[in-house]
Design a protein around this motif. Structure first.
Motif, PDB file in Angstrom:
ATOM      1  N   UNK A   1      83.676  75.121 -12.967  1.00  0.00           N
ATOM      2  CA  UNK A   1      84.102  75.644 -11.673  1.00  0.00           C
ATOM      3  C   UNK A   1      83.437  74.946 -10.499  1.00  0.00           C
ATOM      4  N   UNK A   2      83.222  75.690  -9.408  1.00  0.00           N
ATOM      5  CA  UNK A   2      83.607  77.094  -9.233  1.00  0.00           C
ATOM      6  C   UNK A   2      85.126  77.294  -9.195  1.00  0.00           C
ATOM      7  N   UNK A   3      85.563  78.453  -9.753  1.00  0.00           N
ATOM      8  CA  UNK A   3      86.956  78.857  -9.725  1.00  0.00           C
ATOM      9  C   UNK A   3      87.090  80.029  -8.757  1.00  0.00           C
ATOM     10  N   UNK A   4      88.161  80.022  -7.955  1.00  0.00           N
ATOM     11  CA  UNK A   4      88.364  81.072  -6.952  1.00  0.00           C
ATOM     12  C   UNK A   4      89.760  81.667  -7.095  1.00  0.00           C
ATOM     13  N   UNK A   5      89.916  82.910  -6.623  1.00  0.00           N
ATOM     14  CA  UNK A   5      91.177  83.639  -6.757  1.00  0.00           C
ATOM     15  C   UNK A   5      91.795  83.886  -5.386  1.00  0.00           C
ATOM     16  N   UNK A   6      93.118  83.772  -5.339  1.00  0.00           N
ATOM     17  CA  UNK A   6      93.865  84.285  -4.190  1.00  0.00           C
ATOM     18  C   UNK A   6      95.210  84.784  -4.686  1.00  0.00           C
ATOM     19  N   UNK A   7      95.961  85.490  -3.828  1.00  0.00           N
ATOM     20  CA  UNK A   7      97.207  86.124  -4.256  1.00  0.00           C
ATOM     21  C   UNK A   7      98.266  86.006  -3.176  1.00  0.00           C
TER      22      UNK A   7
END
Length: 286
Positions: free
Chosen positions: A95-101
């Motif tokens: 990562x870093x891995x990140x989230x969005x929607x």
């Protein structure tokens, strides 16, 4: 780089661990949740690398080749669960891995939504419950074996070095995204006096293994074999008494037989008196 314009999103709060451990070559489920008070449902959840590129998207062609067919959202977005599974973890998938929607054209960014993966080359060692140091052959023993992991979609399985009567599996949440799986078996101690090893092996997703062993002192094999050779309703002590009675009975019978063989025949006058009595008995009963 973020995959959307900084001016085209709304900000919500998310709960994603800053660091999370994963076993290489296995899988990891990164816990992720968020609060959304709007009635409109989320239509898409997306994970991306902070340095650029999509890790997960429901349009497969949008995902980086390195992550194609290895990622999926295992949570229900409409229930605020954005947990991500990454399968077949590579040592450099950190990562870093990140989230969005997204809700249709609306894009939602989340505070505290990025995670850094800490790689582990070897799985945790299983922990076995205490067992008696000395056990009797033929007795039943119950023992548990537990191991922690971060792959809730594919939890570890267990292998034992002894055949067992039953095996109960249970899962316990230790902390967010970290689970403990436990195997509890009951087995019958096999015969053979002396030191015996009891080994539990935890088999992780994609075949990585780790084991733990305890040593038992087995005793009473001869007694166990005797108990198996007679009906259960007859105690061993009663069997011993019966055997002794038979032995003494045979001894005295043989002794009496030998004594009878050494007696002299009756004298003539005794035989004459016996014949008179016998003849008189016959005449009376005619």
């Amino acid at each position: 780089m973020v995959p959307f314009s900084p001016t085209a999103f709304r900000v919500l709060a998310a709960d994603v661990p800053f660091r999370f451990s994963a076993l290489t070559r296995s899988c990891v489920v990164i816990p992720c949740s968020f609060q959304d008070n709007e009635d409109e449902l989320m239509t898409r959840g997306i994970w991306y690398k902070k340095t650029g590129g999509l890790v997960y998207h429901n349009a497969r062609t949008s995902v980086l080749d390195h992550f194609k067919d290895r990622t999926r959202i295992v949570g229900n977005l409409n229930e605020g669960d954005c947990s991500l599974e990454v399968d077949d973890i590579k040592p450099f998938d950190n990562g870093p891995f990140c989230f969005y929607a997204e809700k249709g054209p609306k894009k939602y960014r989340f505070n505290n939504s990025c995670v850094f993966i800490v790689m582990k080359a070897s799985p945790d060692k299983p922990v076995m419950s205490s067992v008696p140091a000395e056990v009797n052959a033929g007795s039943s023993v119950t023992v548990s074996c537990s191991v922690s992991h971060t792959c809730s979609s594919h939890p570890p399985e267990f292998s034992w070095s002894v055949p067992f009567i039953n095996n109960e599996l249970s899962d316990t949440l230790l902390s967010r995204g970290v689970w403990k799986r436990t195997s509890t078996i009951t087995f019958v101690v096999a015969g053979g006096d002396g030191l015996k090893n009891l080994t539990c092996t935890a088999i992780f997703w994609r075949e990585k293994k780790q084991d733990s062993t305890v040593t038992l002192i087995v005793q009473g094999t001869l007694k166990h074999q005797m108990e198996k050779s007679v009906p259960v309703v007859i105690p061993v002590s009663l069997l011993v008494v019966i055997l002794l009675a038979v032995v003494f009975g045979i001894f005295f019978w043989r002794k009496r037989k030998n004594t009878d063989g050494l007696r002299p025949p009756p004298r003539p006058e005794k035989r004459y008196e016996f014949n008179l009595v016998r003849n008189l008995f016959y005449r009376i009963n005619r």
